[in-house]
Enzyme design. Structure first.
Site, PDB file in Angstrom:
ATOM      1  N   GLY A  76       0.816  -1.205   0.000  1.00  0.00           N
ATOM      2  CA  GLY A  76       0.000   0.000   0.000  1.00  0.00           C
ATOM      3  C   GLY A  76       0.846   1.250   0.000  1.00  0.00           C
ATOM      4  O   GLY A  76       1.888   1.318   0.662  1.00  0.00           O
ATOM      5  N   ILE A 152      -1.779  -9.910  -4.703  1.00  0.00           N
ATOM      6  CA  ILE A 152      -2.118 -10.565  -3.442  1.00  0.00           C
ATOM      7  C   ILE A 152      -3.397 -11.382  -3.588  1.00  0.00           C
ATOM      8  O   ILE A 152      -3.494 -12.503  -3.085  1.00  0.00           O
ATOM      9  CB  ILE A 152      -2.226  -9.535  -2.307  1.00  0.00           C
ATOM     10  CG1 ILE A 152      -0.829  -8.992  -1.979  1.00  0.00           C
ATOM     11  CG2 ILE A 152      -2.857 -10.145  -1.069  1.00  0.00           C
ATOM     12  CD1 ILE A 152      -0.806  -7.899  -0.936  1.00  0.00           C
ATOM     13  N   ARG A 176     -11.287  -8.497 -16.755  1.00  0.00           N
ATOM     14  CA  ARG A 176     -10.244  -9.126 -17.562  1.00  0.00           C
ATOM     15  C   ARG A 176     -10.366 -10.632 -17.411  1.00  0.00           C
ATOM     16  O   ARG A 176     -11.171 -11.122 -16.612  1.00  0.00           O
ATOM     17  CB  ARG A 176      -8.845  -8.651 -17.144  1.00  0.00           C
ATOM     18  CG  ARG A 176      -8.398  -9.103 -15.771  1.00  0.00           C
ATOM     19  CD  ARG A 176      -6.986  -8.598 -15.480  1.00  0.00           C
ATOM     20  NE  ARG A 176      -6.408  -9.187 -14.285  1.00  0.00           N
ATOM     21  CZ  ARG A 176      -6.545  -8.719 -13.062  1.00  0.00           C
ATOM     22  NH1 ARG A 176      -7.269  -7.632 -12.862  1.00  0.00           N
ATOM     23  NH2 ARG A 176      -5.965  -9.309 -12.027  1.00  0.00           N
ATOM     24  N   ASP A 255      -7.793  -8.367   9.842  1.00  0.00           N
ATOM     25  CA  ASP A 255      -6.409  -8.016  10.173  1.00  0.00           C
ATOM     26  C   ASP A 255      -6.230  -6.508  10.207  1.00  0.00           C
ATOM     27  O   ASP A 255      -5.201  -6.026  10.677  1.00  0.00           O
ATOM     28  CB  ASP A 255      -5.437  -8.626   9.160  1.00  0.00           C
ATOM     29  CG  ASP A 255      -3.985  -8.409   9.556  1.00  0.00           C
ATOM     30  OD1 ASP A 255      -3.664  -8.669  10.736  1.00  0.00           O
ATOM     31  OD2 ASP A 255      -3.183  -7.971   8.713  1.00  0.00           O
ATOM     32  N   HIS A 279      -3.024  -6.283  12.464  1.00  0.00           N
ATOM     33  CA  HIS A 279      -2.335  -5.854  11.246  1.00  0.00           C
ATOM     34  C   HIS A 279      -0.976  -6.536  11.107  1.00  0.00           C
ATOM     35  O   HIS A 279       0.074  -5.889  11.065  1.00  0.00           O
ATOM     36  CB  HIS A 279      -2.178  -4.336  11.242  1.00  0.00           C
ATOM     37  CG  HIS A 279      -2.041  -3.769   9.860  1.00  0.00           C
ATOM     38  ND1 HIS A 279      -2.488  -2.514   9.512  1.00  0.00           N
ATOM     39  CD2 HIS A 279      -1.507  -4.291   8.731  1.00  0.00           C
ATOM     40  CE1 HIS A 279      -2.221  -2.282   8.241  1.00  0.00           C
ATOM     41  NE2 HIS A 279      -1.639  -3.348   7.744  1.00  0.00           N
ATOM     42  N   GLY A 281      -0.296  -9.037   8.673  1.00  0.00           N
ATOM     43  CA  GLY A 281      -0.205  -9.790   7.427  1.00  0.00           C
ATOM     44  C   GLY A 281       1.168  -9.760   6.800  1.00  0.00           C
ATOM     45  O   GLY A 281       1.588 -10.718   6.145  1.00  0.00           O
TER      46      GLY A 281
END
Length: 346
Positions: A76, A152, A176, A255, A279, A281
């Site tokens: 991010g 991810i 897509r 998370d 948090h 991950g």
């Protein structure tokens, strides 16, 4: 003038850094008050410290008058894009695609299995020395919807594949086709929710996805469905989610939360059917080797004036224009590839 590169990892611990720049270590310090390692005006590439608070990460930006590349170690980048006005024009902002897929996908699978199989209940029973069996849902034969099908999201599906699912549906910003099948555009998400037993969020946090999981979104989910969030807390409307949890209609494995960190006393802590991790991950043993490989590759490209990987944007440039990403990344996949979980952890 020497060209400095600021690294949040000690340069001597990164094997294979190309010759040329002067490598300086700066991670902001535990308290965020570490002195700069050199003159910010000499820094041509700033690698943003990992697992530091937002004010620490952005503290140098206004003084990096000659920086050409800002490289995050998170997937991010919204913590940096929030301060674009402080960055000089022409700077390429790159994310850490390729670093966090394994860890984040592992956690998404862990949260899914733990929530479905009632692991928190068993842990509480163990602490009370109670042998308490239960009949719980399996992941097998379930329909799973992945919202945010970049790198991810694809890694999450990789790990779901052996679990004998009935179906995996995929949603990204635009439509897509992949080797695994159709990826639906985000406009289709509400119509896909009623069939999903598990909804996994791995979408970027953008203006379009802020509050995406609102009361209407949640109302479309079937009774007893599980929401898994490994994206960003603000993708989910916390009050709307709390209302569904308190009714006992949905389950959630999170998370990331909004607010974050989740303060003591917040009702989400004790909401029925909620499993919360803080948090985590990204920060695993998989991080360092992948981060080092990314930095060596990016710096080698930078020194040799080759296209960089994972370029999200160039400051001062129309976002519709090409951003100079390495050709192998221009594969027709959705530019949602960053996926954008976690400000702190990934």
């Amino acid at each position: 003038m020497s060209a400095d590169v600021w690294l949040p990892l000690p340069p001597e611990e990164i094997e294979g850094l190309p010759e040329g720049p002067r490598y300086l270590f700066w991670d902001g310090g535990e308290d965020g008050d570490q002195e700069f390692p050199g003159d910010p005006a000499r820094c041509v590439m700033y690698v943003v410290p990992y697992m530091r608070r937002w004010p620490v990460k952005v503290r140098p930006l206004e003084q990096l008058s000659n920086v050409r590349v800002i490289q995050t170690l998170t997937a991010g980048v919204d913590d940096i894009t929030a301060r674009l006005s402080a960055i000089v024009p022409g700077v390429r902002l790159c994310n850490a695609r390729g670093v966090h897929e394994a860890s984040t996908a592992e956690l998404a699978l862990t949260l899914t299995l733990a929530a479905l199989r009632g692991i928190p209940d068993f842990v509480r029973a163990q602490q009370q020395e109670r042998w308490q069996g239960a009949f719980r849902p399996a992941l097998a034969d379930k329909n799973v919807l992945i919202v945010g099908y970049g790198s991810i999201g694809a890694a999450i599906e990789d790990r779901l594949t052996p679990f004998e699912l009935a179906r995996v549906a995929r949603v990204a910003r635009s439509r897509r086709t992949t080797a695994r099948g159709l990826v639906h555009p985000i406009a289709d998400v509400l119509s896909l929710l009623p069939e999903a037993d598990v909804v996994i969020l791995s979408t970027p946090l953008t203006d379009a996805t802020h509050g995406l999981v609102d009361a209407e979104f949640l109302s479309r989910m079937k009774d007893g469905a599980l929401l898994v969030n490994v994206a960003r807390g603000p993708v989910v409307d916390t009050n709307a989610l709390l209302a569904e949890l308190e009714r006992g209609r949905l389950l959630a494995a999170l998370d990331v939360t909004d607010p974050e960190p989740l303060p003591p006393g917040h009702p989400l802590w004790k909401a029925p059917g909620a499993l919360i991790t803080p948090h985590v991950g990204g920060p695993t043993s998989a991080f360092l080797p992948r981060a080092r490989r990314l930095l060596v590759d990016q710096l080698t490209r930078f020194v040799n004036h080759e296209p960089l990987r994972n370029v999200i944007l160039t400051t001062g440039q129309d976002p519709k224009e090409p951003v100079g990403t390495a050709p192998e990344d221009q594969d027709g996949t959705d530019p949602e590839g960053p996926d954008t979980p976690g400000t702190n952890g990934r």
